[in-house]
Design a protein around this motif. Structure first.
Motif, PDB file in Angstrom:
ATOM      1  N   VAL A 136      70.156  91.702  17.213  1.00 31.22           N
ATOM      2  CA  VAL A 136      71.526  91.196  17.236  1.00 31.22           C
ATOM      3  C   VAL A 136      72.483  92.387  17.274  1.00 31.22           C
ATOM      4  O   VAL A 136      72.369  93.310  16.459  1.00 31.22           O
ATOM      5  CB  VAL A 136      71.817  90.338  15.984  1.00 31.22           C
ATOM      6  N   VAL A 137      73.410  92.356  18.232  1.00 30.39           N
ATOM      7  CA  VAL A 137      74.414  93.406  18.369  1.00 30.39           C
ATOM      8  C   VAL A 137      75.768  92.848  17.936  1.00 30.39           C
ATOM      9  O   VAL A 137      76.167  91.761  18.367  1.00 30.39           O
ATOM     10  CB  VAL A 137      74.498  93.915  19.823  1.00 30.39           C
ATOM     11  N   ILE A 138      76.480  93.608  17.093  1.00 30.03           N
ATOM     12  CA  ILE A 138      77.811  93.210  16.632  1.00 30.03           C
ATOM     13  C   ILE A 138      78.827  94.234  17.127  1.00 30.03           C
ATOM     14  O   ILE A 138      78.692  95.435  16.861  1.00 30.03           O
ATOM     15  CB  ILE A 138      77.874  93.120  15.099  1.00 30.03           C
ATOM     16  N   GLU A 139      79.856  93.767  17.848  1.00 31.07           N
ATOM     17  CA  GLU A 139      80.840  94.681  18.432  1.00 31.07           C
ATOM     18  C   GLU A 139      82.156  93.930  18.685  1.00 31.07           C
ATOM     19  O   GLU A 139      82.155  92.877  19.331  1.00 31.07           O
ATOM     20  CB  GLU A 139      80.301  95.253  19.753  1.00 31.07           C
ATOM     21  N   PRO A 140      83.288  94.457  18.195  1.00 34.36           N
ATOM     22  CA  PRO A 140      84.563  93.764  18.405  1.00 34.36           C
ATOM     23  C   PRO A 140      85.136  93.925  19.811  1.00 34.36           C
ATOM     24  O   PRO A 140      85.907  93.078  20.272  1.00 34.36           O
ATOM     25  CB  PRO A 140      85.491  94.412  17.367  1.00 34.36           C
ATOM     26  N   ALA A 142      85.387  93.775  23.731  1.00 33.63           N
ATOM     27  CA  ALA A 142      84.784  92.918  24.763  1.00 33.63           C
ATOM     28  C   ALA A 142      84.044  93.736  25.817  1.00 33.63           C
ATOM     29  O   ALA A 142      82.970  93.332  26.282  1.00 33.63           O
ATOM     30  CB  ALA A 142      85.859  92.057  25.419  1.00 33.63           C
ATOM     31  N   GLU A 143      84.603  94.880  26.227  1.00 27.20           N
ATOM     32  CA  GLU A 143      83.941  95.696  27.243  1.00 27.20           C
ATOM     33  C   GLU A 143      82.612  96.229  26.732  1.00 27.20           C
ATOM     34  O   GLU A 143      81.623  96.282  27.482  1.00 27.20           O
ATOM     35  CB  GLU A 143      84.856  96.856  27.664  1.00 27.20           C
ATOM     36  N   ARG A 144      82.568  96.605  25.476  1.00 27.69           N
ATOM     37  CA  ARG A 144      81.317  97.111  24.916  1.00 27.69           C
ATOM     38  C   ARG A 144      80.305  95.986  24.723  1.00 27.69           C
ATOM     39  O   ARG A 144      79.098  96.210  24.871  1.00 27.69           O
ATOM     40  CB  ARG A 144      81.598  97.848  23.609  1.00 27.69           C
ATOM     41  N   ARG A 145      80.765  94.799  24.398  1.00 27.17           N
ATOM     42  CA  ARG A 145      79.835  93.662  24.327  1.00 27.17           C
ATOM     43  C   ARG A 145      79.240  93.392  25.702  1.00 27.17           C
ATOM     44  O   ARG A 145      78.043  93.101  25.829  1.00 27.17           O
ATOM     45  CB  ARG A 145      80.547  92.403  23.796  1.00 27.17           C
ATOM     46  N   HIS A 146      80.069  93.518  26.729  1.00 25.86           N
ATOM     47  CA  HIS A 146      79.574  93.334  28.089  1.00 25.86           C
ATOM     48  C   HIS A 146      78.547  94.403  28.442  1.00 25.86           C
ATOM     49  O   HIS A 146      77.535  94.121  29.096  1.00 25.86           O
ATOM     50  CB  HIS A 146      80.745  93.377  29.073  1.00 25.86           C
ATOM     51  N   ALA A 147      78.794  95.638  27.999  1.00 26.31           N
ATOM     52  CA  ALA A 147      77.829  96.719  28.248  1.00 26.31           C
ATOM     53  C   ALA A 147      76.492  96.398  27.589  1.00 26.31           C
ATOM     54  O   ALA A 147      75.425  96.686  28.146  1.00 26.31           O
ATOM     55  CB  ALA A 147      78.377  98.047  27.729  1.00 26.31           C
ATOM     56  N   ALA A 148      76.543  95.798  26.412  1.00 25.73           N
ATOM     57  CA  ALA A 148      75.299  95.434  25.719  1.00 25.73           C
ATOM     58  C   ALA A 148      74.537  94.354  26.485  1.00 25.73           C
ATOM     59  O   ALA A 148      73.309  94.426  26.628  1.00 25.73           O
ATOM     60  CB  ALA A 148      75.606  94.955  24.298  1.00 25.73           C
ATOM     61  N   THR A 149      75.239  93.361  27.006  1.00 26.70           N
ATOM     62  CA  THR A 149      74.550  92.321  27.767  1.00 26.70           C
ATOM     63  C   THR A 149      74.001  92.881  29.074  1.00 26.70           C
ATOM     64  O   THR A 149      72.940  92.450  29.539  1.00 26.70           O
ATOM     65  CB  THR A 149      75.487  91.131  28.051  1.00 26.70           C
ATOM     66  N   ASP A 150      74.700  93.841  29.675  1.00 28.47           N
ATOM     67  CA  ASP A 150      74.196  94.490  30.893  1.00 28.47           C
ATOM     68  C   ASP A 150      72.868  95.204  30.640  1.00 28.47           C
ATOM     69  O   ASP A 150      72.067  95.379  31.568  1.00 28.47           O
ATOM     70  CB  ASP A 150      75.216  95.494  31.431  1.00 28.47           C
ATOM     71  N   VAL A 156      74.597  88.928  21.304  1.00 27.43           N
ATOM     72  CA  VAL A 156      75.715  89.867  21.180  1.00 27.43           C
ATOM     73  C   VAL A 156      76.923  89.094  20.665  1.00 27.43           C
ATOM     74  O   VAL A 156      77.337  88.104  21.281  1.00 27.43           O
ATOM     75  CB  VAL A 156      76.022  90.537  22.531  1.00 27.43           C
ATOM     76  N   PHE A 157      77.504  89.563  19.556  1.00 27.62           N
ATOM     77  CA  PHE A 157      78.552  88.809  18.880  1.00 27.62           C
ATOM     78  C   PHE A 157      79.731  89.694  18.497  1.00 27.62           C
ATOM     79  O   PHE A 157      79.591  90.902  18.296  1.00 27.62           O
ATOM     80  CB  PHE A 157      78.012  88.193  17.580  1.00 27.62           C
ATOM     81  N   GLU A 158      80.880  89.048  18.363  1.00 26.51           N
ATOM     82  CA  GLU A 158      82.010  89.661  17.669  1.00 26.51           C
ATOM     83  C   GLU A 158      81.723  89.630  16.165  1.00 26.51           C
ATOM     84  O   GLU A 158      80.948  88.778  15.698  1.00 26.51           O
ATOM     85  CB  GLU A 158      83.285  88.877  17.934  1.00 26.51           C
ATOM     86  N   PRO A 159      82.353  90.516  15.388  1.00 20.35           N
ATOM     87  CA  PRO A 159      82.228  90.406  13.928  1.00 20.35           C
ATOM     88  C   PRO A 159      82.829  89.078  13.452  1.00 20.35           C
ATOM     89  O   PRO A 159      83.750  88.549  14.066  1.00 20.35           O
ATOM     90  CB  PRO A 159      83.058  91.593  13.414  1.00 20.35           C
ATOM     91  N   GLY A 160      82.282  88.537  12.384  1.00 18.62           N
ATOM     92  CA  GLY A 160      82.855  87.308  11.847  1.00 18.62           C
ATOM     93  C   GLY A 160      81.810  86.316  11.385  1.00 18.62           C
ATOM     94  O   GLY A 160      80.612  86.604  11.314  1.00 18.62           O
ATOM     95  N   ASP A 161      82.263  85.123  11.117  1.00 21.03           N
ATOM     96  CA  ASP A 161      81.389  84.093  10.548  1.00 21.03           C
ATOM     97  C   ASP A 161      80.278  83.684  11.506  1.00 21.03           C
ATOM     98  O   ASP A 161      79.159  83.368  11.078  1.00 21.03           O
ATOM     99  CB  ASP A 161      82.210  82.859  10.157  1.00 21.03           C
ATOM    100  N   ALA A 162      80.567  83.698  12.818  1.00 25.17           N
ATOM    101  CA  ALA A 162      79.578  83.205  13.784  1.00 25.17           C
ATOM    102  C   ALA A 162      78.311  84.054  13.762  1.00 25.17           C
ATOM    103  O   ALA A 162      77.198  83.520  13.779  1.00 25.17           O
ATOM    104  CB  ALA A 162      80.176  83.180  15.189  1.00 25.17           C
ATOM    105  N   VAL A 163      78.460  85.358  13.715  1.00 25.84           N
ATOM    106  CA  VAL A 163      77.268  86.210  13.725  1.00 25.84           C
ATOM    107  C   VAL A 163      76.522  86.107  12.399  1.00 25.84           C
ATOM    108  O   VAL A 163      75.286  86.124  12.367  1.00 25.84           O
ATOM    109  CB  VAL A 163      77.621  87.674  14.067  1.00 25.84           C
TER     110      VAL A 163
END
Length: 287
Positions: A136-140, A142-150, A156-163
């Motif tokens: 699980v990758v946590i990153e606020p 959006a561009e870096r989250r996209h880099a992780a999915t690439d 891949v999640f934003e910080p917060g309750d969902a992750v």
């Protein structure tokens, strides 16, 4: 990261031939410092000084030059097949190779990587290569989250309750077996620790530039194992190059620009501002 890479050997050097493509690393254990003599060669004082740029003869301006003099013990030939860009990114790859190696991540572990900057993305790839069962990758950002999915990461999640809810769901309410903290944000140390299950491992890669406040009692009651990791050892560079060469770790996507020496000061100001699209920028003194 400097793209200069050809060795010009001094007369008394027989470990590398002139013209060989090399990376500058830290040397092997010296065998003579206090740590080596005491049997702690893995934490050689000489190599530690080299890793931190404070060894005798260290360049005043680091690697930003058209030519560098490096002790022969600190030179490692580049593996055949690696491009110049890949070779220039061996150093941060070695940082994260060293950290995952020190962590001794169990096979099949549920792993969290906090932060998807260059160090986080490299650490995540090494953790995947080391046999993570879920990652699980946590990153606020959006561009870096996209880099992780690439790079093939799907959780891949934003910080917060969902992750947090996702992590508890995939672990039966326990939390991560291993968490790699790659942001260096002091305020995230305790929240990161709270994502780790009782008896799990908190591995620290990011370096906080301010004092950190954590709950020592929480860490003790839950018997967390805390692993600190700084820089690398000599052999980590070879492992890093091999991981790039066999495709286990992809570094090309981290390379977001190349500049000459004339543009370096402006680039450093941009990176320092925090408002930049760049991940890793290479410096080519020939430009």
């Amino acid at each position: 990261m400097n793209l200069s890479h050809a060795a010009i050997s001094a007369d008394d050097v027989d470990t590398v031939a002139p013209g060989t493509r090399v990376v500058a690393c830290v040397g092997p254990p010296c065998g003579t410092c206090a740590m080596c003599v005491a049997g702690h060669a893995a934490h050689c004082d000489t190599a530690f000084a080299e890793a931190n740029g404070v060894s005798p003869g260290a360049g005043v301006h680091g690697g930003f030059a058209t030519g560098l003099v490096v002790a022969a013990r600190r030179v490692m030939p580049v593996l055949d097949g690696l491009s110049d860009v890949q070779a220039a990114l061996v150093e941060p790859t070695a940082v994260t190779f060293h950290a995952v190696r020190r962590t001794r991540q169990p096979l099949g572990a549920v792993v969290v990587v906090q932060g998807a900057g260059p160090i986080g993305l490299l650490a995540a790839q090494h953790a995947r290569h080391a046999g993570a069962g879920r990652l699980v990758v946590i990153e606020p950002n959006a561009e870096r989250r996209h880099a992780a999915t690439d790079l093939g990461f799907t959780e891949v999640f934003e910080p917060g309750d969902a992750v947090r809810e996702h992590l508890l769901a995939i672990t039966g309410g326990l939390g991560a077996d291993v968490l790699y903290e790659c942001t260096g944000a002091a305020a995230l140390l305790q929240p990161s620790a709270e994502l780790v299950r009782r008896g799990g491992v908190l591995s620290l890669l990011g370096f906080p530039m301010t004092d950190s406040r954590v709950s020592y009692g929480d860490w003790q009651v839950r018997e967390l194992t805390v692993i600190g990791s700084l820089a690398y050892r000599h052999e980590d560079f070879l492992g890093a190059m091999r991981s790039i060469a066999d495709g286990s770790v992809r570094v090309e996507g981290l390379h977001t620009g190349t500049v000459g020496l004339a543009d370096l000061a402006a680039l450093m100001d941009e990176l320092d501002s925090g408002r930049t699209r760049h991940a890793k920028v290479l410096v080519d003194p020939r430009l």
